[in-house]
Design a protein around this motif. Structure first.
Motif, PDB file in Angstrom:
ATOM      1  N   GLU A  94      32.180   3.020  20.090  1.00 19.96           N
ATOM      2  CA  GLU A  94      32.263   1.708  19.448  1.00 19.96           C
ATOM      3  C   GLU A  94      30.917   0.983  19.435  1.00 19.96           C
ATOM      4  N   GLN A  95      30.114   1.191  20.487  1.00 19.59           N
ATOM      5  CA  GLN A  95      28.816   0.532  20.530  1.00 19.59           C
ATOM      6  C   GLN A  95      27.877   1.088  19.451  1.00 19.59           C
ATOM      7  N   THR A  96      27.994   2.394  19.151  1.00 19.95           N
ATOM      8  CA  THR A  96      27.190   2.979  18.074  1.00 19.95           C
ATOM      9  C   THR A  96      27.622   2.407  16.732  1.00 19.95           C
ATOM     10  N   GLU A  97      28.909   2.212  16.571  1.00 19.47           N
ATOM     11  CA  GLU A  97      29.414   1.615  15.326  1.00 19.47           C
ATOM     12  C   GLU A  97      28.848   0.209  15.136  1.00 19.47           C
ATOM     13  N   ALA A  98      28.776  -0.558  16.213  1.00 19.90           N
ATOM     14  CA  ALA A  98      28.217  -1.907  16.122  1.00 19.90           C
ATOM     15  C   ALA A  98      26.738  -1.865  15.739  1.00 19.90           C
ATOM     16  N   LYS A  99      26.006  -0.940  16.325  1.00 19.69           N
ATOM     17  CA  LYS A  99      24.586  -0.777  15.992  1.00 19.69           C
ATOM     18  C   LYS A  99      24.415  -0.428  14.524  1.00 19.69           C
ATOM     19  N   HIS A 100      25.211   0.506  14.037  1.00 18.68           N
ATOM     20  CA  HIS A 100      25.121   0.908  12.635  1.00 18.68           C
ATOM     21  C   HIS A 100      25.591  -0.204  11.702  1.00 18.68           C
ATOM     22  N   PHE A 101      26.536  -1.004  12.147  1.00 23.35           N
ATOM     23  CA  PHE A 101      26.988  -2.156  11.368  1.00 23.35           C
ATOM     24  C   PHE A 101      25.807  -3.100  11.134  1.00 23.35           C
ATOM     25  N   ILE A 102      25.070  -3.418  12.210  1.00 26.05           N
ATOM     26  CA  ILE A 102      23.929  -4.317  12.092  1.00 26.05           C
ATOM     27  C   ILE A 102      22.864  -3.723  11.182  1.00 26.05           C
ATOM     28  N   LEU A 103      22.543  -2.446  11.378  1.00 25.89           N
ATOM     29  CA  LEU A 103      21.529  -1.800  10.550  1.00 25.89           C
ATOM     30  C   LEU A 103      21.930  -1.832   9.081  1.00 25.89           C
ATOM     31  N   ARG A 104      23.162  -1.437   8.791  1.00 27.97           N
ATOM     32  CA  ARG A 104      23.620  -1.366   7.397  1.00 27.97           C
ATOM     33  C   ARG A 104      23.586  -2.742   6.733  1.00 27.97           C
ATOM     34  N   LYS A 105      24.206  -3.726   7.380  1.00 33.12           N
ATOM     35  CA  LYS A 105      24.331  -5.049   6.765  1.00 33.12           C
ATOM     36  C   LYS A 105      22.988  -5.755   6.647  1.00 33.12           C
ATOM     37  N   TYR A 106      22.144  -5.612   7.691  1.00 38.14           N
ATOM     38  CA  TYR A 106      20.856  -6.301   7.592  1.00 38.14           C
ATOM     39  C   TYR A 106      19.950  -5.627   6.565  1.00 38.14           C
ATOM     40  N   LEU A 107      19.953  -4.308   6.534  1.00 45.43           N
ATOM     41  CA  LEU A 107      19.122  -3.599   5.564  1.00 45.43           C
ATOM     42  C   LEU A 107      19.568  -3.900   4.138  1.00 45.43           C
ATOM     43  N   GLN A 108      20.872  -4.020   3.919  1.00 44.81           N
ATOM     44  CA  GLN A 108      21.378  -4.405   2.598  1.00 44.81           C
ATOM     45  C   GLN A 108      20.813  -5.766   2.195  1.00 44.81           C
ATOM     46  N   THR A 109      20.923  -6.724   3.106  1.00 44.43           N
ATOM     47  CA  THR A 109      20.441  -8.077   2.825  1.00 44.43           C
ATOM     48  C   THR A 109      18.941  -8.083   2.568  1.00 44.43           C
ATOM     49  N   LEU A 110      18.202  -7.410   3.445  1.00 48.75           N
ATOM     50  CA  LEU A 110      16.744  -7.379   3.324  1.00 48.75           C
ATOM     51  C   LEU A 110      16.312  -6.724   2.020  1.00 48.75           C
ATOM     52  N   ALA A 111      16.929  -5.601   1.674  1.00 45.55           N
ATOM     53  CA  ALA A 111      16.535  -4.864   0.473  1.00 45.55           C
ATOM     54  C   ALA A 111      16.706  -5.711  -0.777  1.00 45.55           C
ATOM     55  N   PHE A 112      17.833  -6.382  -0.897  1.00 43.21           N
ATOM     56  CA  PHE A 112      18.063  -7.205  -2.088  1.00 43.21           C
ATOM     57  C   PHE A 112      17.136  -8.412  -2.122  1.00 43.21           C
ATOM     58  N   LYS A 113      16.939  -9.041  -0.968  1.00 40.04           N
ATOM     59  CA  LYS A 113      16.077 -10.228  -0.932  1.00 40.04           C
ATOM     60  C   LYS A 113      14.627  -9.889  -1.271  1.00 40.04           C
ATOM     61  N   THR A 114      14.127  -8.785  -0.728  1.00 39.99           N
ATOM     62  CA  THR A 114      12.726  -8.443  -0.967  1.00 39.99           C
ATOM     63  C   THR A 114      12.502  -7.897  -2.382  1.00 39.99           C
ATOM     64  N   LEU A 115      13.346  -6.964  -2.800  1.00 40.65           N
ATOM     65  CA  LEU A 115      13.134  -6.319  -4.099  1.00 40.65           C
ATOM     66  C   LEU A 115      13.483  -7.236  -5.268  1.00 40.65           C
ATOM     67  N   HIS A 116      14.394  -8.165  -5.048  1.00 38.73           N
ATOM     68  CA  HIS A 116      14.702  -9.161  -6.076  1.00 38.73           C
ATOM     69  C   HIS A 116      13.716 -10.320  -6.027  1.00 38.73           C
ATOM     70  N   GLY A 117      13.142 -10.530  -4.840  1.00 34.26           N
ATOM     71  CA  GLY A 117      12.361 -11.742  -4.633  1.00 34.26           C
ATOM     72  C   GLY A 117      10.875 -11.615  -4.859  1.00 34.26           C
ATOM     73  N   GLY A 118      10.408 -10.565  -5.479  1.00 30.19           N
ATOM     74  CA  GLY A 118       8.997 -10.482  -5.824  1.00 30.19           C
ATOM     75  C   GLY A 118       8.239  -9.326  -5.207  1.00 30.19           C
ATOM     76  N   TRP A 119       8.840  -8.647  -4.200  1.00 31.01           N
ATOM     77  CA  TRP A 119       8.184  -7.478  -3.629  1.00 31.01           C
ATOM     78  C   TRP A 119       8.523  -6.258  -4.472  1.00 31.01           C
ATOM     79  N   SER A 120       7.503  -5.527  -4.892  1.00 28.45           N
ATOM     80  CA  SER A 120       7.757  -4.342  -5.716  1.00 28.45           C
ATOM     81  C   SER A 120       8.065  -3.113  -4.866  1.00 28.45           C
TER      82      SER A 120
END
Length: 382
Positions: free
Chosen positions: A9-35
């Motif tokens: 379960e602890q690995t699932e929590a770690k992967h949850f954070i990685l997945r959700k944060y990377l999703q947020t970061l990717a959209f914010k950076t690539l939509h927000g002016g970073w090529s």
């Protein structure tokens, strides 16, 4: 319970954070002016992967998220570029890693995948090339506490246009820092700093004292504006590891606190359900509400915890409130840096203080019907 993560379960929590944060970061950076977005995965593994396609490993989760984000940003008319570097020292793991990720190397579509077989500390030249002219997220997920000494990997942390997620293996560190072996104790200097034993605060609980040393060294290594630490517990309620996050951006701080909340809520419910299943298996007795009921109780427990933290944050704001006006855009990052709260919680706190007339309801001036402050609203005493 997701079968692939049963008893992990602890690995699932770690992967949850990685997945959700990377999703947020990717959209914010690539939509927000970073090529270009770069993703660096140190200590890639795979470790204890239970799926043939390694979909329960950090490297495949990252590739899936990044390819999806690139596709959606491209559909909006932009031309995003993604660069990935996966680092693994263990020969057996690298033999699985390399073919799995290399299959997604697609230069024609600006999706680049590279690997490095060796120590993370020795991959610096390749890491820096990957980071060049890109916003970067570095994910460091070791199986112990060595291999990422801050003095050796400092250039990765200091990449100004970047953030770091690090899995600090607290359970192992806690156990081995109590060793009497001088060599073992000396091995912690790379992450806890020189003379760490003399600097360990004897007045704090051991977990707090160790985390204080580690986050201080982490903060210094990257010169971050904000360093957050998320404890992930085992079913037994003992902390297994901390996900430590470093950023220079208030927007990153805001996004991570939301992901952290979602992850801990999900993890708490899953742990409660797992405990109930174990109890039923041991006793042969089935509770009327079972695992679902236990998860519901855990959800309520977390909400009570957040309410308690909000109360502490409200007292803090009362003490910190300056005599001169200060915009909410300055208040909420300080609050989120200090307390495990989201921006929406900070808005709630200000709204409550406004209703009790401890601060002005500036957000309701000039006929506005807004119930909570926005970034430009001043937070000030009546």
């Amino acid at each position: 319970m997701t079968n692939v993560y049963q008893d992990r379960e602890q690995t699932e929590a770690k992967h949850f954070i990685l997945r959700k944060y990377l999703q947020t970061l990717a959209f914010k950076t690539l939509h927000g002016g970073w090529s270009t977005l770069a993703y660096i995965d140190g200590f890639s593994g795979p470790w204890q992967s239970k799926t043939p396609d390694h979909s329960d490993s950090s490297f495949m989760i990252a590739i899936e998220v990044l390819k999806d984000a690139q596709s959606k940003v491209r559909a909006a008319g932009k031309k995003p570029r993604v660069k990935c570097l996966f680092v693994e020292e263990n020969a057996g793991s690298f033999a699985q890693l390399h073919p799995a990720v290399s299959a997604h190397h697609d230069p024609a579509n600006d999706f680049f995948v590279e690997t490095f077989h060796g120590k993370f500390e020795n991959a610096l030249p390749q890491i820096q090339r990957t980071m060049s002219n890109a916003f970067a997220l570095t994910f460091i997920d070791p199986t112990g506490w060595t291999g990422y000494e801050f003095d050796k990997v400092r250039p990765v942390f200091e990449h100004a246009r970047g953030e770091v997620l690090l899995n600090f293996m607290f359970d192992f560190v806690n156990r081995f820092t109590a060793s009497s072996d001088p060599k073992t104790l000396a091995s912690f200097a790379g992450i806890l700093g020189p003379d760490w034993q003399q600097r360990l605060d004897p007045l704090l609980p051991r977990e707090e004292a160790l985390m204080a040393l580690f986050t201080e060294q982490f903060w210094k290594a990257g010169k971050f504006s904000y360093v957050l630490s998320t404890p992930i517990e085992k079913i037994s309620d003992r902390t297994h590891f901390h996900i430590v996050y470093g950023t220079r951006s208030p927007k990153g701080l805001e996004a991570y606190r939301q992901v952290e909340y979602d992850a801990l809520k999900d993890h708490g419910m899953r742990r409660a359900a797992a405990r109930e299943m174990i109890r039923e298996k041991k006793t042969g007795q089935t509770d009327l509400f079972g695992a679902e009921g236990a998860a519901s109780v855990a959800e309520g427990s977390m909400e009570a915890q957040i309410a308690s933290i909000k109360h502490q944050a409200k007292d803090w704001l009362r003490q910190q409130l300056p005599t001169c006006p200060q915009p909410f855009s300055d208040i909420w990052p300080m609050m989120l840096d200090k307390f495990m709260l989201r921006k929406t919680d900070a808005r709630d706190i200000c709204a409550e203080l406004g209703k009790s007339r401890e601060i002005k309801e500036t957000w309701r001036m000039n006929g506005s019907r807004r119930q909570k402050p926005d970034d430009n609203d001043q937070i000030e005493r009546p």
